[in-house]
Design an enzyme around this catalytic site. Sequence first.
Site, PDB file in Angstrom:
ATOM      1  N   LYS A  57     -13.443  -4.942   2.376  1.00  0.00           N
ATOM      2  CA  LYS A  57     -14.434  -3.957   2.180  1.00  0.00           C
ATOM      3  C   LYS A  57     -15.641  -4.469   2.609  1.00  0.00           C
ATOM      4  CE  LYS A  57     -11.392  -1.295  -0.896  1.00  0.00           C
ATOM      5  NZ  LYS A  57     -11.044  -0.942  -2.188  1.00  0.00           N
TER       6      LYS A  57
ATOM      7  N   SER B  80       0.843  -1.331  -0.187  1.00  0.00           N
ATOM      8  CA  SER B  80       0.058  -0.072  -0.058  1.00  0.00           C
ATOM      9  C   SER B  80       0.805   1.343   0.076  1.00  0.00           C
ATOM     10  CB  SER B  80      -0.853   0.010   1.111  1.00  0.00           C
ATOM     11  OG  SER B  80      -1.487   1.338   1.480  1.00  0.00           O
TER      12      SER B  80
HETATM   13  P1  NDP Z   1     -11.524  -8.068  -3.098  1.00  0.00           P
HETATM   14  O1  NDP Z   1     -10.932  -9.034  -2.183  1.00  0.00           O
HETATM   15  O2  NDP Z   1     -12.812  -7.480  -2.635  1.00  0.00           O
HETATM   16  O3  NDP Z   1     -12.132  -8.847  -4.729  1.00  0.00           O
HETATM   17  C1  NDP Z   1     -11.172  -9.649  -5.262  1.00  0.00           C
HETATM   18  C2  NDP Z   1     -11.787 -10.218  -6.504  1.00  0.00           C
HETATM   19  O4  NDP Z   1     -10.811 -10.693  -7.246  1.00  0.00           O
HETATM   20  C3  NDP Z   1     -12.836 -11.173  -6.203  1.00  0.00           C
HETATM   21  O5  NDP Z   1     -13.952 -11.025  -7.420  1.00  0.00           O
HETATM   22  C4  NDP Z   1     -12.208 -12.375  -6.423  1.00  0.00           C
HETATM   23  O6  NDP Z   1     -12.909 -13.583  -6.851  1.00  0.00           O
HETATM   24  C5  NDP Z   1     -11.318 -12.098  -7.661  1.00  0.00           C
HETATM   25  N1  NDP Z   1     -10.286 -13.070  -7.836  1.00  0.00           N
HETATM   26  C6  NDP Z   1      -9.126 -12.940  -6.874  1.00  0.00           C
HETATM   27  N2  NDP Z   1      -8.325 -14.118  -7.502  1.00  0.00           N
HETATM   28  C7  NDP Z   1      -8.738 -14.476  -8.620  1.00  0.00           C
HETATM   29  C8  NDP Z   1      -8.392 -15.406  -9.785  1.00  0.00           C
HETATM   30  N3  NDP Z   1      -7.209 -15.998  -9.586  1.00  0.00           N
HETATM   31  N4  NDP Z   1      -9.083 -15.296 -10.766  1.00  0.00           N
HETATM   32  C9  NDP Z   1     -10.304 -14.589 -10.901  1.00  0.00           C
HETATM   33  N5  NDP Z   1     -10.899 -13.816 -10.051  1.00  0.00           N
HETATM   34  C10 NDP Z   1     -10.198 -13.751  -8.799  1.00  0.00           C
HETATM   35  O7  NDP Z   1     -10.610  -7.078  -3.675  1.00  0.00           O
HETATM   36  P2  NDP Z   1     -10.715  -5.536  -4.326  1.00  0.00           P
HETATM   37  O8  NDP Z   1     -11.957  -5.449  -5.014  1.00  0.00           O
HETATM   38  O9  NDP Z   1     -10.752  -4.436  -3.149  1.00  0.00           O
HETATM   39  O10 NDP Z   1      -9.526  -5.013  -4.801  1.00  0.00           O
HETATM   40  C11 NDP Z   1      -9.242  -5.744  -6.263  1.00  0.00           C
HETATM   41  C12 NDP Z   1      -8.235  -4.968  -7.110  1.00  0.00           C
HETATM   42  O11 NDP Z   1      -8.387  -3.576  -7.191  1.00  0.00           O
HETATM   43  C13 NDP Z   1      -6.818  -5.140  -6.238  1.00  0.00           C
HETATM   44  O12 NDP Z   1      -5.563  -5.404  -6.983  1.00  0.00           O
HETATM   45  C14 NDP Z   1      -6.728  -3.910  -5.516  1.00  0.00           C
HETATM   46  O13 NDP Z   1      -5.555  -3.498  -5.437  1.00  0.00           O
HETATM   47  C15 NDP Z   1      -7.612  -2.923  -6.551  1.00  0.00           C
HETATM   48  N6  NDP Z   1      -7.986  -1.426  -6.182  1.00  0.00           N
HETATM   49  C16 NDP Z   1      -7.121  -0.487  -6.346  1.00  0.00           C
HETATM   50  C17 NDP Z   1      -7.723   0.736  -5.908  1.00  0.00           C
HETATM   51  C18 NDP Z   1      -7.079   2.077  -6.173  1.00  0.00           C
HETATM   52  O14 NDP Z   1      -7.029   3.102  -5.490  1.00  0.00           O
HETATM   53  N7  NDP Z   1      -6.126   2.149  -7.448  1.00  0.00           N
HETATM   54  C19 NDP Z   1      -8.693   0.969  -5.037  1.00  0.00           C
HETATM   55  C20 NDP Z   1      -9.434  -0.460  -4.926  1.00  0.00           C
HETATM   56  C21 NDP Z   1      -8.689  -1.717  -5.324  1.00  0.00           C
HETATM   57  P3  NDP Z   1     -13.537 -14.432  -5.682  1.00  0.00           P
HETATM   58  O15 NDP Z   1     -14.690 -13.823  -5.070  1.00  0.00           O
HETATM   59  O16 NDP Z   1     -13.720 -15.758  -6.567  1.00  0.00           O
HETATM   60  O17 NDP Z   1     -12.504 -14.996  -4.552  1.00  0.00           O
END
Ligand code: NDP
Length: 275
Positions: free
Chosen positions: A85, A34
């Site tokens: 979140k 972060s």
């Molecule tokens: P969450 O943990 O809430 O969600 C993660 C998502 O990724 C879920 O849908 C999960 O699916 C999916 N996922 C994880 N691994 C895989 C995989 N191997 N194949 C397919 N889907 C997968 O995380 P966030 O939504 O909070 O964050 C997601 C991304 O966005 C991160 O990289 C984060 O750094 C970035 N982000 C950037 C921000 C910025 O300010 N630039 C702000 C917020 C987020 P499942 O439910 O099946 O596990």
Amino acid sequence: MPSKHRKMHNPNYFSWKEAPSGNYAVIGDPISHSLSPDMFDAAFKHHHLDLTYHRILVQEDEFDEALNHLSSIGYHGLNVTLPLKSLAYEWVNTREPDAESSKSVNCIQLDIRAGNNTDISGIKYLINSAKISGKKILILGNGGAAKATVCALQEEYEIAIWARTPNNDYISSGNICYLDQLDLTGFDAIIHATSAYRAGESLAFNSSQLKDSAVLFDLDYSKDRQTPFLSQFPESHAKYDGSKMLVKQGALAFKWWTQLNLDEKVMEAAISKWT
Ligand code: NDP
């Protein structure tokens, strides 16, 4: 449950049980990546505020305990990152409208147990900084950031969602559909919102399906703006990482907490030192 992402040597974060007393922090798992401490330290310095900001590792199954503890040792505000979140949305007692509509909270005022979502404005800012030639957008993922993306864009765009674990959150909305297969054909923009690459995994897709004019966004960010997801596509496409979103959501959280306006260039400069 032990964190999958715990660093063994020289961690740049605290586990919540070992966190010193302080004012503000970003919590998540993983958390070492972060950039929020750099941005907020710069903002506090700019406004001559003598406040601290830490990275704190909080695992999903210890969320409530951790927040009660951080509150008891003086923390006023927390930024919340993956995968916490939705838990944050449940934990707070009052929610700003963007937190309610996205069912996702990315910043908390601990003392009054209030939640906000500044990712939505951050995403709008990121998408509006690019030129997209049409209205068809594919969002990859179904977590907190993906939900915020749907809320940010659903009025202006036709949205398709591909997710490893689909749910029916949006199925009733007219301009939103779920894809069974990850197929990039026909979209004007792809927005990557999974945590796959952070966990050392990757998504399988055929990049040759992409329209020549398609714009690529990754909400994740990296030093050279070329995240692992973006590097899977030819250089001929316009590509944007999540840095602009990061700055916007951070500046809005700062304002929500302190009631002070912040020139976003202060946080941008903190990030550019990192790049
Ligand atoms: P969450 O943990 O809430 O969600 C993660 C998502 O990724 C879920 O849908 C999960 O699916 C999916 N996922 C994880 N691994 C895989 C995989 N191997 N194949 C397919 N889907 C997968 O995380 P966030 O939504 O909070 O964050 C997601 C991304 O966005 C991160 O990289 C984060 O750094 C970035 N982000 C950037 C921000 C910025 O300010 N630039 C702000 C917020 C987020 P499942 O439910 O099946 O596990």
